[in-house]
Scaffold this motif. Structure first.
Motif, PDB file in Angstrom:
ATOM      1  N   HIS A 106      18.636 104.954  35.955  1.00 17.92           N
ATOM      2  CA  HIS A 106      19.534 105.230  37.157  1.00 17.92           C
ATOM      3  C   HIS A 106      20.334 106.582  37.330  1.00 17.92           C
ATOM      4  N   LEU A 107      19.358 107.489  37.511  1.00 17.06           N
ATOM      5  CA  LEU A 107      19.846 108.986  37.474  1.00 17.06           C
ATOM      6  C   LEU A 107      20.481 109.304  38.781  1.00 17.06           C
ATOM      7  N   ASP A 108      20.272 108.342  39.680  1.00 16.23           N
ATOM      8  CA  ASP A 108      20.790 108.449  41.180  1.00 16.23           C
ATOM      9  C   ASP A 108      22.343 108.128  40.799  1.00 16.23           C
ATOM     10  N   GLN A 109      22.763 107.465  40.118  1.00 14.27           N
ATOM     11  CA  GLN A 109      23.920 107.101  39.868  1.00 14.27           C
ATOM     12  C   GLN A 109      24.982 108.424  39.389  1.00 14.27           C
ATOM     13  N   THR A 110      25.956 108.822  40.352  1.00 13.31           N
ATOM     14  CA  THR A 110      26.521 110.046  39.944  1.00 13.31           C
ATOM     15  C   THR A 110      27.752 109.630  39.025  1.00 13.31           C
ATOM     16  N   THR A 111      28.227 108.772  38.844  1.00 13.21           N
ATOM     17  CA  THR A 111      29.110 108.306  37.722  1.00 13.21           C
ATOM     18  C   THR A 111      28.776 107.987  36.515  1.00 13.21           C
ATOM     19  N   PRO A 112      29.140 108.592  35.473  1.00  9.26           N
ATOM     20  CA  PRO A 112      28.384 108.229  34.246  1.00  9.26           C
ATOM     21  C   PRO A 112      29.197 107.166  33.593  1.00  9.26           C
ATOM     22  N   GLU A 113      28.373 106.556  32.828  1.00  8.73           N
ATOM     23  CA  GLU A 113      28.944 105.426  31.969  1.00  8.73           C
ATOM     24  C   GLU A 113      30.236 105.735  31.075  1.00  8.73           C
ATOM     25  N   ILE A 114      30.102 106.600  30.414  1.00  6.30           N
ATOM     26  CA  ILE A 114      31.261 107.322  29.491  1.00  6.30           C
ATOM     27  C   ILE A 114      31.331 108.995  29.849  1.00  6.30           C
ATOM     28  N   GLU A 115      32.431 109.343  29.860  1.00  5.94           N
ATOM     29  CA  GLU A 115      32.728 110.662  29.882  1.00  5.94           C
ATOM     30  C   GLU A 115      34.141 110.981  29.156  1.00  5.94           C
ATOM     31  N   GLU A 116      33.656 112.054  28.254  1.00  3.49           N
ATOM     32  CA  GLU A 116      34.402 112.510  26.918  1.00  3.49           C
ATOM     33  C   GLU A 116      34.843 113.846  27.034  1.00  3.49           C
ATOM     34  N   VAL A 117      35.886 114.323  27.024  1.00  5.89           N
ATOM     35  CA  VAL A 117      36.251 115.878  26.994  1.00  5.89           C
ATOM     36  C   VAL A 117      36.806 116.291  25.737  1.00  5.89           C
ATOM     37  N   PHE A 118      36.207 117.414  25.008  1.00  4.82           N
ATOM     38  CA  PHE A 118      36.639 117.723  23.907  1.00  4.82           C
ATOM     39  C   PHE A 118      36.637 119.534  23.885  1.00  4.82           C
ATOM     40  N   THR A 119      37.340 119.957  22.745  1.00  6.16           N
ATOM     41  CA  THR A 119      37.151 121.397  22.605  1.00  6.16           C
ATOM     42  C   THR A 119      36.364 121.885  21.371  1.00  6.16           C
ATOM     43  N   ILE A 120      35.679 122.965  21.272  1.00  2.69           N
ATOM     44  CA  ILE A 120      34.962 123.396  20.155  1.00  2.69           C
ATOM     45  C   ILE A 120      36.035 124.005  19.145  1.00  2.69           C
ATOM     46  N   GLN A 121      36.473 123.179  17.976  1.00  2.21           N
ATOM     47  CA  GLN A 121      37.197 123.717  17.128  1.00  2.21           C
ATOM     48  C   GLN A 121      36.647 124.755  16.287  1.00  2.21           C
ATOM     49  N   GLU A 122      35.400 124.692  15.946  1.00  5.36           N
ATOM     50  CA  GLU A 122      34.954 125.440  14.988  1.00  5.36           C
ATOM     51  C   GLU A 122      33.282 125.175  15.064  1.00  5.36           C
ATOM     52  N   SER A 123      32.419 126.380  14.519  1.00  2.26           N
ATOM     53  CA  SER A 123      31.025 126.093  14.498  1.00  2.26           C
ATOM     54  C   SER A 123      30.467 126.840  13.533  1.00  2.26           C
ATOM     55  N   GLU A 124      29.212 126.333  13.089  1.00  5.73           N
ATOM     56  CA  GLU A 124      28.258 127.045  12.131  1.00  5.73           C
ATOM     57  C   GLU A 124      26.973 126.715  12.422  1.00  5.73           C
ATOM     58  N   TYR A 125      26.210 127.744  11.576  1.00  4.85           N
ATOM     59  CA  TYR A 125      24.877 127.428  12.010  1.00  4.85           C
ATOM     60  C   TYR A 125      23.947 127.651  10.526  1.00  4.85           C
ATOM     61  N   ASP A 126      22.723 127.221  10.509  1.00  4.47           N
ATOM     62  CA  ASP A 126      21.675 127.900   9.566  1.00  4.47           C
ATOM     63  C   ASP A 126      20.331 127.588  10.226  1.00  4.47           C
ATOM     64  N   HIS A 127      19.107 127.700   9.693  1.00  2.87           N
ATOM     65  CA  HIS A 127      18.079 128.148  10.226  1.00  2.87           C
ATOM     66  C   HIS A 127      17.499 126.657  10.994  1.00  2.87           C
ATOM     67  N   GLU A 128      17.965 125.557  10.730  1.00  6.74           N
ATOM     68  CA  GLU A 128      17.782 124.247  11.326  1.00  6.74           C
ATOM     69  C   GLU A 128      18.706 123.933  12.488  1.00  6.74           C
ATOM     70  N   TRP A 129      20.150 123.921  12.197  1.00  2.83           N
ATOM     71  CA  TRP A 129      20.864 123.323  13.118  1.00  2.83           C
ATOM     72  C   TRP A 129      22.165 124.117  13.292  1.00  2.83           C
ATOM     73  N   VAL A 130      22.681 124.057  14.622  1.00  2.00           N
ATOM     74  CA  VAL A 130      24.117 124.617  14.864  1.00  2.00           C
ATOM     75  C   VAL A 130      24.862 123.557  14.888  1.00  2.00           C
ATOM     76  N   THR A 131      25.943 123.429  14.256  1.00  2.00           N
ATOM     77  CA  THR A 131      26.772 122.289  14.211  1.00  2.00           C
ATOM     78  C   THR A 131      28.390 122.499  14.654  1.00  2.00           C
ATOM     79  N   PHE A 132      28.593 121.806  15.735  1.00  2.00           N
ATOM     80  CA  PHE A 132      30.037 122.122  16.317  1.00  2.00           C
ATOM     81  C   PHE A 132      30.817 120.982  15.902  1.00  2.00           C
ATOM     82  N   SER A 133      32.245 121.411  15.410  1.00  3.39           N
ATOM     83  CA  SER A 133      33.160 120.459  15.365  1.00  3.39           C
ATOM     84  C   SER A 133      34.008 120.522  16.487  1.00  3.39           C
TER      85      SER A 133
END
Length: 211
Positions: A106-133
């Motif tokens: 149902h990608l024609d529906q413009t209203t999402p089932e869930i919408e949450e807003v956050f702020t990136i408090q910190e981040s880190e990375y290695d060769h495999e993953w970038v991790t956001f807190s």
């Protein structure tokens, strides 16, 4: 309990479904530009936006009485695309992240089932993953209930889908006071004719934000 739309309830209650639920991850950069990625093995278009497929692994929220609630999201770093954003924009710390849940059928529906807003408090990375807190800003933790209307305060996330301002406006006005005057100015700058202010100016008094 999370509330789903009628379409979402139908998909949730199906015994079998060949289409997946999609987790969309939007990052607002300091420049006013966006990163749009989706947890899937193929790209998708939703709400007029192209979402690029990325391996994503959201973690459970963790919270206690001594700290803001946080949870982590891991994004694949195999090609170092996300890592390059971290290196260019100070780890993306302080950037706003909006997470949407939609259904691929149902990608024609413009209203999402869930919408949450956050702020990136910190981040880190290695060769495999970038991790956001991810966590909520202080003002977000103490928002009024969504059915409450205030005289001169807009609950829409600035720059989000319900707000609708474009990247040019965001570059010119990186923040918004969430007031009627501020909204009118930014709607005009975005070329939007119908104002999307979610407050209720006709209320006779009440709590309001200063212009």
């Amino acid at each position: 309990m999370l509330s789903l739309t009628s379409v979402g309830l139908i998909e949730k209650n199906k015994l079998a479904n060949d289409k997946p639920w999609l987790l969309l991850f939007q990052i607002l950069l300091q420049t006013g530009e966006y990163i749009h990625i989706v947890r899937d093995n193929e790209d998708h278009d939703w709400n007029g936006i192209h979402w690029e497929a990325f391996p994503l692994e959201p973690d459970d929220k963790t919270e206690d009485t001594k700290a803001l609630p946080l949870f982590k999201v891991k994004v694949a770093n195999a090609d170092q695309v996300m890592q390059s954003y971290l290196e260019q924009y100070d780890g993306l710390t302080g950037c706003e992240v909006t997470i949407y849940l939609v259904h691929a059928a149902h990608l024609d529906q413009t209203t999402p089932e869930i919408e949450e807003v956050f702020t990136i408090q910190e981040s880190e990375y290695d060769h495999e993953w970038v991790t956001f807190s991810l966590g909520a800003d202080f003002w977000y933790l103490y928002r009024a209930l969504p059915e409450n209307y205030l005289k001169d305060w807009c609950w829409h996330k600035y720059g989000g889908i319900k707000c609708g301002v474009n990247a040019t406006c965001l570059a010119q006005y990186p923040t918004c006071p969430h007031t009627l005057v501020g909204c009118r100015l930014r709607m005009t700058a975005s070329g939007i004719m119908k104002i999307r202010f979610s407050g209720e100016p006709s209320l006779p008094g009440g709590i309001y934000a200063s212009n």
